[in-house]
Design a protein around this motif. Structure first.
Motif, PDB file in Angstrom:
ATOM      1  N   ALA A 129      -5.355 -14.489  16.622  1.00 51.80           N
ATOM      2  CA  ALA A 129      -6.521 -14.224  15.780  1.00 51.80           C
ATOM      3  C   ALA A 129      -6.237 -14.793  14.395  1.00 51.80           C
ATOM      4  CB  ALA A 129      -6.799 -12.726  15.694  1.00 51.80           C
ATOM      5  N   LEU A 130      -6.974 -15.842  14.038  1.00 50.57           N
ATOM      6  CA  LEU A 130      -6.810 -16.481  12.732  1.00 50.57           C
ATOM      7  C   LEU A 130      -7.776 -15.813  11.763  1.00 50.57           C
ATOM      8  CD1 LEU A 130      -6.849 -20.110  14.125  1.00 50.57           C
ATOM      9  CD2 LEU A 130      -4.825 -18.790  13.510  1.00 50.57           C
ATOM     10  N   ILE A 131      -7.243 -15.179  10.734  1.00 55.59           N
ATOM     11  CA  ILE A 131      -8.021 -14.361   9.810  1.00 55.59           C
ATOM     12  C   ILE A 131      -8.222 -15.137   8.513  1.00 55.59           C
ATOM     13  CG2 ILE A 131      -8.131 -12.162   8.572  1.00 55.59           C
ATOM     14  CD1 ILE A 131      -6.006 -11.120  10.640  1.00 55.59           C
ATOM     15  N   PHE A 132      -9.443 -15.571   8.265  1.00 50.61           N
ATOM     16  CA  PHE A 132      -9.772 -16.263   7.017  1.00 50.61           C
ATOM     17  C   PHE A 132     -10.525 -15.271   6.136  1.00 50.61           C
ATOM     18  CE2 PHE A 132      -9.049 -19.656  10.021  1.00 50.61           C
ATOM     19  CZ  PHE A 132      -8.351 -20.602   9.269  1.00 50.61           C
ATOM     20  N   GLN A 133      -9.894 -14.884   5.044  1.00 51.49           N
ATOM     21  CA  GLN A 133     -10.315 -13.728   4.262  1.00 51.49           C
ATOM     22  C   GLN A 133     -10.890 -14.094   2.898  1.00 51.49           C
ATOM     23  OE1 GLN A 133      -7.130 -10.920   2.999  1.00 51.49           O
ATOM     24  NE2 GLN A 133      -8.365 -10.875   1.137  1.00 51.49           N
ATOM     25  N   PRO A 134     -11.998 -13.492   2.488  1.00 47.83           N
ATOM     26  CA  PRO A 134     -12.489 -13.647   1.119  1.00 47.83           C
ATOM     27  C   PRO A 134     -11.885 -12.579   0.205  1.00 47.83           C
ATOM     28  CG  PRO A 134     -14.071 -12.381   2.369  1.00 47.83           C
ATOM     29  CD  PRO A 134     -12.940 -12.725   3.318  1.00 47.83           C
ATOM     30  N   ALA A 135     -12.090 -12.757  -1.093  1.00 48.20           N
ATOM     31  CA  ALA A 135     -11.926 -11.691  -2.092  1.00 48.20           C
ATOM     32  C   ALA A 135     -10.544 -11.052  -2.135  1.00 48.20           C
ATOM     33  CB  ALA A 135     -12.988 -10.609  -1.874  1.00 48.20           C
ATOM     34  N   GLU A 136      -9.496 -11.874  -2.104  1.00 44.54           N
ATOM     35  CA  GLU A 136      -8.168 -11.298  -2.353  1.00 44.54           C
ATOM     36  C   GLU A 136      -7.981 -11.008  -3.825  1.00 44.54           C
ATOM     37  OE1 GLU A 136      -4.264 -10.699  -3.588  1.00 44.54           O
ATOM     38  OE2 GLU A 136      -5.230 -12.612  -4.042  1.00 44.54           O
ATOM     39  N   GLU A 137      -8.439 -11.917  -4.687  1.00 44.11           N
ATOM     40  CA  GLU A 137      -8.207 -11.769  -6.120  1.00 44.11           C
ATOM     41  C   GLU A 137      -8.929 -10.569  -6.709  1.00 44.11           C
ATOM     42  OE1 GLU A 137      -6.045 -13.325  -7.680  1.00 44.11           O
ATOM     43  OE2 GLU A 137      -5.684 -15.193  -6.619  1.00 44.11           O
ATOM     44  N   ASP A 138     -10.116 -10.301  -6.214  1.00 45.41           N
ATOM     45  CA  ASP A 138     -10.906  -9.200  -6.758  1.00 45.41           C
ATOM     46  C   ASP A 138     -11.871  -8.731  -5.686  1.00 45.41           C
ATOM     47  OD1 ASP A 138     -12.049  -7.365  -8.471  1.00 45.41           O
ATOM     48  OD2 ASP A 138     -13.424  -8.798  -9.374  1.00 45.41           O
ATOM     49  N   GLY A 139     -11.723  -7.504  -5.267  1.00 50.61           N
ATOM     50  CA  GLY A 139     -12.631  -6.961  -4.269  1.00 50.61           C
ATOM     51  C   GLY A 139     -11.955  -6.429  -3.028  1.00 50.61           C
ATOM     52  N   GLY A 140     -10.681  -6.756  -2.837  1.00 54.19           N
ATOM     53  CA  GLY A 140      -9.961  -6.217  -1.689  1.00 54.19           C
ATOM     54  C   GLY A 140     -10.554  -6.627  -0.358  1.00 54.19           C
ATOM     55  N   GLY A 141     -10.783  -7.930  -0.188  1.00 53.46           N
ATOM     56  CA  GLY A 141     -11.385  -8.413   1.044  1.00 53.46           C
ATOM     57  C   GLY A 141     -10.608  -8.039   2.294  1.00 53.46           C
ATOM     58  N   ALA A 142      -9.285  -7.965   2.182  1.00 50.24           N
ATOM     59  CA  ALA A 142      -8.484  -7.566   3.346  1.00 50.24           C
ATOM     60  C   ALA A 142      -8.835  -6.150   3.776  1.00 50.24           C
ATOM     61  CB  ALA A 142      -7.000  -7.671   3.016  1.00 50.24           C
ATOM     62  N   GLY A 143      -8.976  -5.259   2.793  1.00 48.36           N
ATOM     63  CA  GLY A 143      -9.348  -3.884   3.106  1.00 48.36           C
ATOM     64  C   GLY A 143     -10.735  -3.795   3.715  1.00 48.36           C
ATOM     65  N   VAL A 144     -11.654  -4.625   3.223  1.00 49.20           N
ATOM     66  CA  VAL A 144     -13.013  -4.634   3.774  1.00 49.20           C
ATOM     67  C   VAL A 144     -12.992  -5.105   5.220  1.00 49.20           C
ATOM     68  CG1 VAL A 144     -15.321  -5.627   3.559  1.00 49.20           C
ATOM     69  CG2 VAL A 144     -14.070  -4.944   1.508  1.00 49.20           C
ATOM     70  N   MET A 145     -12.216  -6.152   5.499  1.00 44.67           N
ATOM     71  CA  MET A 145     -12.131  -6.641   6.873  1.00 44.67           C
ATOM     72  C   MET A 145     -11.524  -5.589   7.802  1.00 44.67           C
ATOM     73  SD  MET A 145     -11.124 -10.697   6.427  1.00 44.67           S
ATOM     74  CE  MET A 145     -11.890 -11.292   7.934  1.00 44.67           C
ATOM     75  N   VAL A 146     -10.506  -4.886   7.313  1.00 39.75           N
ATOM     76  CA  VAL A 146      -9.916  -3.804   8.112  1.00 39.75           C
ATOM     77  C   VAL A 146     -10.943  -2.695   8.331  1.00 39.75           C
ATOM     78  CG1 VAL A 146      -8.179  -1.979   8.110  1.00 39.75           C
ATOM     79  CG2 VAL A 146      -7.535  -4.307   7.462  1.00 39.75           C
ATOM     80  N   ASP A 147     -11.666  -2.323   7.278  1.00 39.46           N
ATOM     81  CA  ASP A 147     -12.680  -1.270   7.409  1.00 39.46           C
ATOM     82  C   ASP A 147     -13.802  -1.671   8.361  1.00 39.46           C
ATOM     83  OD1 ASP A 147     -11.294   0.344   5.654  1.00 39.46           O
ATOM     84  OD2 ASP A 147     -12.547  -0.134   3.913  1.00 39.46           O
ATOM     85  N   GLU A 148     -14.071  -2.971   8.449  1.00 40.62           N
ATOM     86  CA  GLU A 148     -15.093  -3.451   9.375  1.00 40.62           C
ATOM     87  C   GLU A 148     -14.571  -3.566  10.810  1.00 40.62           C
ATOM     88  OE1 GLU A 148     -17.198  -6.914   7.968  1.00 40.62           O
ATOM     89  OE2 GLU A 148     -17.819  -5.919   6.119  1.00 40.62           O
ATOM     90  N   GLY A 149     -13.301  -3.190  11.013  1.00 42.65           N
ATOM     91  CA  GLY A 149     -12.787  -2.995  12.360  1.00 42.65           C
ATOM     92  C   GLY A 149     -12.145  -4.178  13.032  1.00 42.65           C
ATOM     93  N   ILE A 150     -11.643  -5.145  12.252  1.00 44.53           N
ATOM     94  CA  ILE A 150     -11.116  -6.355  12.896  1.00 44.53           C
ATOM     95  C   ILE A 150      -9.897  -6.078  13.763  1.00 44.53           C
ATOM     96  CG2 ILE A 150     -12.032  -7.902  11.128  1.00 44.53           C
ATOM     97  CD1 ILE A 150      -9.102  -8.212  10.121  1.00 44.53           C
ATOM     98  N   MET A 151      -9.069  -5.129  13.378  1.00 51.75           N
ATOM     99  CA  MET A 151      -7.846  -4.903  14.147  1.00 51.75           C
ATOM    100  C   MET A 151      -8.153  -4.388  15.548  1.00 51.75           C
ATOM    101  SD  MET A 151      -5.567  -5.988  12.127  1.00 51.75           S
ATOM    102  CE  MET A 151      -5.211  -6.285  10.401  1.00 51.75           C
ATOM    103  N   ASP A 152      -9.057  -3.416  15.631  1.00 49.10           N
ATOM    104  CA  ASP A 152      -9.431  -2.883  16.947  1.00 49.10           C
ATOM    105  C   ASP A 152     -10.367  -3.837  17.684  1.00 49.10           C
ATOM    106  OD1 ASP A 152      -7.932  -0.564  16.563  1.00 49.10           O
ATOM    107  OD2 ASP A 152      -9.610   0.496  15.624  1.00 49.10           O
TER     108      ASP A 152
END
Length: 387
Positions: A129-152
């Protein structure tokens, strides 16, 4: 620098991708041109699935290997910074006030290079799974992607990320088991006093003096309330008040940052900061409100995954160029949210002498991208071998 031969073959393509991305830096979650370019390349490579619109402009690309197996996640951040570029390169930013001053254009290119190779060879079992993430600098895009359920949703069992490091030898890797980067919080103190004539301070409740007292007292948390061998940084970075020399203002404002690794230390800071703000306000006869905002948590590697990543890095860069004893960094990284959700590791990849991260003269070193891509693909092939 030893890289996978096939990746070396298309290293010039990678340079072209990276330099194009450098011309179109976009901020936060709003990455329409960047994500469109990445999606176009992934379709060209023949990924099996492409899921767009995650965390607005993020995406997950799935590449199937040969046979059943787990899913490994590889992450790249795509966003830029609101900094005017001063590199003078021919592929400089075309977006005024924005630039790729942290190398996320290079990180995205490394993962694209890995995607091209993995889609061609599929020399692994299970899925990537190749994860291309927005908003690392400001906004916590990684956390948003996790909250949107990508891991499961995609069955990701472990996850890895890489960040370039100016000042480190080109192609060298460093990391460490356990805490690698700090949690980052910010605090705001709003002071309400009673202003008046600067010649008649007895008729006022001076927020300027209260601000000075609070700022100085906050610094004693590190020196007097904290065990010296545990890392902690508290920095007051802004004090705003007043308009002229002969007027005591009504209000003052204090702002700053806190960096910790241990949640217990973080809790102590919050408690003591509230006590200081309340106590100092009472002593100066003003009202003061503390707003404490928790930001990215500490980036904590899982020890066994960090050890595994180090062994893979040694295959790419040689044992002498890889270290598992990186000093903790007081900077922060939202990959921490992914490491809270799944086991994995985060590494730094040397890019040689250059301007520092977040500097207007910074530019990613294109020599590094094939090294990072090679690391990613060997990570997959070692973690999920065919035999």
């Amino acid at each position: 620098m030893p890289v996978v031969n096939r990746i070396a073959d298309f290293s010039e393509d990678m340079k072209t991708w990276r330099r194009h991305l450098h011309t179109i830096p976009e901020l936060g979650f709003d990455l329409p041109e960047t994500s469109a370019f990445v999606a176009e390349r992934l379709r060209e490579f023949g990924v099996d699935e492409l899921h767009e619109g995650i965390a607005q402009t993020g995406m997950i690309a799935i590449i199937n290997g040969q046979g059943e197996g787990p899913t490994i996640g590889l992450r790249a951040d795509m966003d830029a910074l609101p900094i005017p570029e001063e590199t003078g390169v021919e592929y400089a930013s075309t977006k005024a006030g924005n630039m790729h001053a942290c190398g996320h254009d290079g990180h995205t290119t490394m993962l694209l290079g890995a995607a091209k190779y993995l889609a061609e060879t599929r020399n692994f079992r299970g899925r990537v799974a190749l994860i291309f993430q927005p908003a690392e600098e400001d906004g916590g895009g990684a956390g948003v992607m996790v909250d949107e359920g990508i891991m499961d949703r995609f069955g990701i069992g472990e996850v890895y990320g890489v960040h370039n490091a100016p000042g480190m030898p080109v192609g060298g890797f460093v990391t460490s088991p356990g805490a690698l980067m700090a949690a980052v919080d910010e605090f705001h103190v709003h002071i309400q006093g009673v202003g008046g004539h600067g010649a008649m301070p007895q008729d006022t409740r001076d927020p300027v003096m209260a601000a000075c007292g609070i700022a100085q007292a906050i610094q004693t948390i590190v020196s007097r309330n904290h065990y010296a061998l545990e890392e902690l940084v508290i920095s007051v970075t802004q004090i705003h008040t007043g308009t002229t020399d002969n007027v005591i203002p009504d209000t003052a404002y204090i702002n700053g940052t806190v960096r910790t690794f241990d949640p217990k230390v973080q809790a102590m800071v919050i408690r003591r900061m509230q006590e200081i703000v309340d106590g100092q306000a009472a002593s100066y006869g003003v009202e003061a409100k503390l707003e404490y905002e928790k930001g990215y948590p500490a980036t904590i590697n899982h020890a066994d995954k960090a050890e595994f990543a180090v062994e893979v890095a040694k295959e790419i860069s040689g044992e002498a160029n890889v270290s598992a004893e990186c000093n903790r960094k007081m900077g922060a990284e939202d990959f921490s949210y992914m490491l809270q959700a799944r086991p994995g590791a985060y590494l730094f990849l040397g890019q040689g002498e250059s301007a520092g991260l977040h500097h207007p003269k910074y530019d990613f070193n294109d020599e590094v991208a094939p090294v990072g891509a090679s690391f990613f693909v060997r990570l997959v092939e070692r973690a999920q071998p065919l035999t």
